[in-house]
Write an enzyme that holds these catalytic residues in place. Sequence first.
Site, short mmCIF file in Angstrom:
data_model
loop_
_atom_site.label_atom_id
_atom_site.label_comp_id
_atom_site.label_asym_id
_atom_site.label_seq_id
_atom_site.Cartn_x
_atom_site.Cartn_y
_atom_site.Cartn_z
N THR A 186 0.87 -1.18 0.00
CA THR A 186 0.00 0.00 0.00
C THR A 186 0.90 1.23 0.00
O THR A 186 2.01 1.18 0.53
CB THR A 186 -0.90 0.06 1.25
OG1 THR A 186 -0.07 0.15 2.39
CG2 THR A 186 -1.79 -1.16 1.36
N GLU A 188 -5.91 -3.44 -0.91
CA GLU A 188 -6.41 -4.66 -0.25
C GLU A 188 -7.61 -5.27 -0.97
O GLU A 188 -8.02 -6.38 -0.66
CB GLU A 188 -6.82 -4.33 1.19
CG GLU A 188 -5.69 -3.96 2.13
CD GLU A 188 -5.31 -2.47 2.08
OE1 GLU A 188 -5.60 -1.81 1.06
OE2 GLU A 188 -4.72 -2.00 3.06
N LYS A 245 -13.56 16.08 13.36
CA LYS A 245 -14.43 15.85 14.52
C LYS A 245 -14.57 17.16 15.29
O LYS A 245 -13.74 17.52 16.09
CB LYS A 245 -13.87 14.74 15.39
CG LYS A 245 -13.75 13.44 14.63
CD LYS A 245 -13.31 12.29 15.50
CE LYS A 245 -13.04 11.05 14.65
NZ LYS A 245 -11.69 10.99 14.08
N TRP A 287 -19.39 15.17 13.08
CA TRP A 287 -18.41 14.91 12.04
C TRP A 287 -18.64 15.83 10.85
O TRP A 287 -19.76 15.98 10.38
CB TRP A 287 -18.50 13.46 11.56
CG TRP A 287 -17.91 12.48 12.53
CD1 TRP A 287 -17.43 12.75 13.78
CD2 TRP A 287 -17.76 11.08 12.33
NE1 TRP A 287 -16.98 11.60 14.37
CE2 TRP A 287 -17.17 10.55 13.51
CE3 TRP A 287 -18.04 10.20 11.28
CZ2 TRP A 287 -16.87 9.21 13.66
CZ3 TRP A 287 -17.75 8.87 11.43
CH2 TRP A 287 -17.17 8.36 12.60
P1 ADP Z 1 -3.33 4.44 0.00
O1 ADP Z 1 -4.03 3.86 1.20
O2 ADP Z 1 -1.89 4.59 0.21
O3 ADP Z 1 -3.96 5.71 -0.52
P2 ADP Z 1 -4.73 2.79 -1.87
O4 ADP Z 1 -4.56 3.11 -3.30
O5 ADP Z 1 -4.89 1.39 -1.48
O6 ADP Z 1 -3.48 3.38 -1.16
O7 ADP Z 1 -5.93 3.69 -1.34
C1 ADP Z 1 -7.19 3.20 -1.01
C2 ADP Z 1 -8.03 4.30 -0.46
O8 ADP Z 1 -8.25 5.32 -1.45
C3 ADP Z 1 -9.42 3.90 -0.05
O9 ADP Z 1 -9.42 3.28 1.21
C4 ADP Z 1 -10.16 5.22 -0.08
O10 ADP Z 1 -9.96 5.96 1.11
C5 ADP Z 1 -9.51 5.95 -1.21
N1 ADP Z 1 -10.35 5.85 -2.40
C6 ADP Z 1 -10.20 5.05 -3.47
N2 ADP Z 1 -11.14 5.27 -4.40
C7 ADP Z 1 -11.95 6.25 -3.91
C8 ADP Z 1 -13.12 6.94 -4.39
N3 ADP Z 1 -13.66 6.67 -5.57
N4 ADP Z 1 -13.66 7.87 -3.58
C9 ADP Z 1 -13.13 8.17 -2.38
N5 ADP Z 1 -12.04 7.58 -1.89
C10 ADP Z 1 -11.45 6.63 -2.64
#
Ligand code: ADP
Length: 549
Positions: free
Chosen positions: A187, A331, A444, A449
């Site tokens: 990640t 994940e 918060k 929120w």
């Molecule tokens: P990192 O955690 O380093 O950013 P990832 O690419 O695995 O790496 O990121 C996943 C996260 O990106 C998700 O848990 C979410 O918070 C965010 N995310 C992905 N797609 C979207 C979307 N369409 N809208 C909002 N958030 C998104």
Amino acid sequence: MLSTMQDVPLLISRMLHHGSTVHASSRVTTWIGEGAPRRRTFAEIGARTAQLAHALRDDLGVRDDDRIATLMWNHAEHVEAYFAAPSMGAVLHTLNLRLPPKQLVWIVNHAADRVVLVDGSLLPLLVPLLPHLTSVEHVVVSGPGDRSGLAGIGPRVHDYEELIAEKPTAYDWPELDERRAAAMCYTSGTTGDPKGVVFSHRSVYLHSMQVNMAHSMALTDADTSLIVVPQFHVNAWGLPHAAFMSGFNMLMPDRFLQPGPLAEMITTERPTHAAAVPTIWQGLLAEVTARPRDLSTLTQVTIGGSACPPSLMRAFDTLGMRVCHAWGMTETSPLGTIARPPAHAIGTDEEFGYRITQGRFPASVEARLRGPDGDLLPWDGTAAGELEVRGPWIAAAYYGGADAEPLRPDDKFSADGWLKTGDVGTISPDGYLTLTDRAKDVIKSGGEWISSVELENVLMSHPEVAEAAVVAVPDEKWGERPLATVVLAEGATVGFEGLRAFLAETVAPWQLPERWTLVQAVPKTSVGKFDKKVIRKQYADGTLDVTRI
Ligand code: ADP
């Protein structure tokens, strides 16, 4: 009673065989900047993949489970690595070339990569790291670049083309267990240390079928997909694998990811689909607004990785490029939801509301919401909680390292094995997910929120705002309050008072930020998302020029 069906393992080598025979004439086109792009058919990719596997096994001694790292842009050779490593029983490990050097070293050592395939143009990044990489025995260089820094270093150095030349163009791929490791990806650490997710042949196979479904990206051999999302960002969202199943052509931008070259690729190579994070599309939008081009073939754009601002979706609609919003994470392989509106909403006032959600859960991804007090919440479109998911392409643990047990931290996996996504939102009765924030980014304020994403979306819909990121900052009275970080468009005259009044048209008064700052650019993570950690730190360090209104 047992079934009477054949038990054929779902292997990446089968996807490769299918693509390179049934879709033999489909193409991978690699942009090279100046001059004619490099074009290769799926049949040629199949043959070269076999050659690469022979070279890895016979010349480099690669054995089962050895990790083959790639430090590469998106191009044909990277696709060959995608199929060669897992098909022969090794594990592909894509390295994020935008990570800080220290993190890259940590990741390579943690994964114990034995071989690194690297672009010649990225050697200046790799060479200084090599003395710290404890497991790397071979470096294979592809494409032009200054190789002098490799002289006299520890690992053996090879040239990609010389290595594969004259090798047999067929390989007797082993019949592996479909649950074995095929690829791994760490990640990007937006909210913490990198964690290794290890995909299986089965998970990649099933995920690719999902990518190809009609309610998903729905691409066929009549399509060409401009794959801007890097191959190191969760397997380019599964597109190269999906392409070998359904035969769509791939247009690979290599390192030419700036708005100008992307616009040129679209005008000359005529893709029908493209995929990238919102920041890429904001850049392209500015470019084609300033210098209009013919982008008429590009009718489908998949946007994910962070929330797509509604203003961006509307602007693309006007240009005839229909955005399809999707949500996922490393994940989840990554496709978790995709926002195709239900049939009854198409052509009605409800349609846009569906399209701007994160999307609908496909078959195989189960979802539930957990409220702040630990209870499961209904899918009623209003109860907001942390999203938990499970399914055959969702991680059950993180890689623990060689000879170590997989890691299942309590804040990431529930006791009954669901993935805790760290994303907060609602789910409608018909299965559409709307995210309001990341748990770590929610503001918060006095027990309530505030969604940072909602404030950003409204701000970015202002015609004089180019980009806006909102983060929580400590506040004596309320605990936390929003800080608005704004990049103004060229020639903008609007002030903070004006922006606050604009926000007040749609946002409750108690949610309006008092703290405002103008910046040249919002800091971005290695995969192009707003880096809120950095903004919070700049605020804490007092390096931002903040106005209170
Ligand atoms: P990192 O955690 O380093 O950013 P990832 O690419 O695995 O790496 O990121 C996943 C996260 O990106 C998700 O848990 C979410 O918070 C965010 N995310 C992905 N797609 C979207 C979307 N369409 N809208 C909002 N958030 C998104």
